[in-house]
Motif scaffolding. Structure first.
Motif, PDB file in Angstrom:
ATOM      1  N   GLY A 122      46.845 -88.172  89.342  1.00 24.24           N
ATOM      2  CA  GLY A 122      45.576 -89.038  89.144  1.00 24.24           C
ATOM      3  C   GLY A 122      45.153 -89.631  90.446  1.00 24.24           C
ATOM      4  O   GLY A 122      44.094 -88.984  91.040  1.00 24.24           O
ATOM      5  N   THR A 127      47.057 -85.639  93.171  1.00 25.32           N
ATOM      6  CA  THR A 127      46.682 -84.406  92.710  1.00 25.32           C
ATOM      7  C   THR A 127      46.869 -83.036  93.473  1.00 25.32           C
ATOM      8  O   THR A 127      47.434 -82.166  93.209  1.00 25.32           O
ATOM      9  N   THR A 145      45.401 -84.650  84.634  1.00 24.13           N
ATOM     10  CA  THR A 145      44.941 -85.724  85.372  1.00 24.13           C
ATOM     11  C   THR A 145      44.871 -87.082  84.788  1.00 24.13           C
ATOM     12  O   THR A 145      44.600 -86.810  83.488  1.00 24.13           O
ATOM     13  N   ALA A 206      40.251 -83.849  90.740  1.00 22.60           N
ATOM     14  CA  ALA A 206      40.322 -83.489  89.278  1.00 22.60           C
ATOM     15  C   ALA A 206      39.294 -82.487  88.973  1.00 22.60           C
ATOM     16  O   ALA A 206      39.647 -81.443  88.449  1.00 22.60           O
TER      17      ALA A 206
END
Ligand code: FES
Length: 580
Positions: A122, A127, A145, A206
């Motif tokens: 996240g 990520t 995420t 994301a």
């Protein structure tokens, strides 16, 4: 469930010597009876949960939802921790550790009896580190995420972390916000678990995961605390078992077409400059080169569609209610490779069949964009021979073509020491220059590129100036800020030659960044500068020995795919890590 093909994990268990027996004993020691695990795929849940990473502090709950899905589909979930990178806490910068986390992810997956993996991340660097490590390990993987925080509100105004932290900090520094107001704002700017809820680096990455096809549709924008995020995590648990059966690995999804889809998405959402570094690094893990020129070419032909801060008005929660990334991708569809394969087992085009825009103010159409071109531009010139970046959508239009006198800060400490000095010789039309803030110079290329404006100019009402550096900039930041000047000063780039009083020319429409000093004089100045060294041991030493420059994604040279490596010996045991 009976396996249609031998699972990778069998290589750990079906051994003639004692260790196969011991590995079963170890699972039974955790309370799994043989009928719970025999003949089933083992699914890792790679969790970057940490109480030192507030954006990821809710990922244990998400992991439980993934486990439900894995059990439902006939797999065995095994959660394991990896390094976490908390953007606020880590010094000097999380970027120094992205590659280390990616190595942790790769080796944790490669060394263990895992048939597939769900990646939980996240906060900004978690990520890309997860994606890079999983790409190198190349077992089936799905990214989930943690989702964005809820919108913040203060005195009736919707606020985004941390775009509005930066905006109000300027007001506080200018003396237009009281200490009480500043403290009150601190208490309400982060309202829930989740990552920053503007189109900053976390939201952008994301979106990159989803556009690349490595996350389930809709993953990007569901708020962290919305029950639908838990449902999506559960669905990812079910789907990863199916991916194992299909043997659908990252290397089959991360094609050039997938990266072009991600780059177009990046421009259409006005995403973070950091994503360029991360996408280049991720592509390098699967043997693909993404030159900066590709980002610029696609920027010129991709309209900017998403009205989110820091480039626009709305927040991630609004994006979710407007339809999320699937709705945006549907608008962008004529420019995308719709036949790209995704972790649903279907193509991107098939995934978008039911997507729709529920708020055309937030997600614009191709014939009604916020801007006809994308949100990022690549600059070249005598000051940046290998490129520099600017986010024109978040800049002041009047400054996009600008000639100004350089005010140079030697490093971050020098900047902090002098920026508010009332005697600093600085005018609103000057160009603030920070150097020694790149991968080698800082080290780790921190997000120092959003240089604070001098207090005396803030008090005069100035709210933007041209600023440039070899640092990165937070995806939540805004202004006429040129970052990633490459090569960096510490690597001998021309940025090291700039002196206060030199003239600098920025021309974004022409994609130029020039130091208006004769080339021979630049060369003479560079020859006189000693190199900077930060580490004599440990991970920091490894980092400075092997980190690549920003135009190559700041990955370690030895972590790029074999296809991009010079000839060298295989490491011992490497042959044991593939599918049996
Ligand atoms: Fe974690 Fe912003 S601090 S995403």
């Amino acid at each position: 469930m009976s396996a249609r093909r031998p699972y990778r994990s069998r290589a750990w268990f079906d051994t003639p010597e004692l260790y196969g027996w011991l590995r079963r004993a170890a699972l039974q020691a955790e309370g799994f009876s043989p009928s719970a695990y025999e003949g089933r795929p083992l699914i890792g849940i790679c969790n970057s949960w940490s109480e030192l990473t507030h954006c990821n502090a809710h990922l244990r709950q998400l992991a439980e939802a993934v486990k439900r899905g894995v059990w439902q589909a006939g797999g065995v979930p095994l959660e394991f921790p990896v390094m976490s990178l908390g953007e606020y806490n880590m010094r000097p910068t999380t970027m120094l550790y992205r590659n280390l986390m990616s190595m942790d992810v790769e080796e944790s997956i490669s060394a263990n009896p895992l048939d597939g993996v769900v990646l939980l991340g996240g906060c900004d660097k978690t990520t890309p580190a997860l994606l890079m490590g999983a790409a190198s390990a190349d077992v089936p993987a799905i990214l989930v995420t943690g989702g964005p925080q809820l919108k913040a509100y203060w005195r009736g105004e919707a606020l985004g972390s941390c775009t509005d932290c930066r905006r109000y900090e300027q007001e506080w520094r200018a003396g237009r916000l009281s200490e009480e107001e500043w403290a009150e704002l601190q208490g309400c700017i982060v309202r829930s678990p989740g990552h920053c809820m503007v189109m900053g680096t976390a939201s952008t990455m994301a979106a990159m995961g989803e556009a690349l096809g490595l996350a389930l549709p809709g993953n990007t924008a569901i708020p962290a605390v919305d029950a639908r995020r838990l449902q999506l995590a559960e669905a990812a648990g079910r789907q990863i078992v199916r991916l194992v059966e299909l043997d659908l690995r990252p290397s089959k999804i991360l094609t050039r077409a997938a990266f072009e889809n991600a780059i177009r998405t990046l421009h259409a959402i006005g995403g973070s400059t950091n994503a360029i570094i991360h996408l280049i690094a991720l592509a390098g893990r699967v043997g693909l080169e993404l030159p900066l020129s590709l980002f610029d070419a696609l920027s010129r032909t991709t309209p900017f569609l998403l009205d989110l801060k820091p480039s626009g008005r709305f927040l991630m929660e609004d994006f979710f209610y407007a339809g999320g990334l699937p709705a945006l991708l549907k608008q962008l569809a004529p420019l995308l490779h719709l036949d790209a394969l995704t972790v649903t087992g279907r193509t991107l085009g098939e995934n978008l069949a039911a997507a729709r825009v529920d708020n055309p103010e937030v997600i614009r159409s191709l014939d009604n964009p916020l801007h006809p071109e994308g949100g990022l531009a690549v600059l070249y010139g005598s000051l940046a021979p290998r490129g520099a970046l600017i986010k024109p959508t978040a800049a002041s239009p009047a400054l996009l073509q600008h000639r100004g006198r350089a005010v140079v800060f030697e490093d971050h400490e020098d900047l902090l020491r002098r920026i508010d000095d009332p005697n600093l010789d600085v005018r609103p039309d000057d160009v603030l220059v920070l150097r020694n803030a790149g991968p080698l110079g800082a080290p780790g290329m921190p997000e120092w590129g959003f240089l604070p404006l001098p207090r005396k100019l803030l008090q005069q009402g100035v709210r933007d100036m041209v600023r440039l550096s070899d640092a990165r900039m937070s995806g939540t930041a805004f202004g006429t800020v040129v970052v990633h000047v490459t090569p960096e000063a510490a690597a001998g780039g021309p940025l090291a030659a700039v002196r206060t009083g030199d003239w600098i020319e920025l021309d974004v429409p022409a994609r130029r960044l020039e130091l208006l000093v004769p080339a021979e004089e630049i060369a003479r100045r560079l020859a006189a500068r000693p190199p900077r060294r930060h580490f004599r041991r440990g991970y920091g030493w490894l980092f400075t020995q092997h980190v690549l420059q920003a135009d190559q994604g700041c990955d370690f040279d030895f972590l790029r795919a074999a296809a991009l490596q010079p000839e060298r010996d295989e490491r011992p045991g490497a042959s044991l890590q593939g599918t049996p």
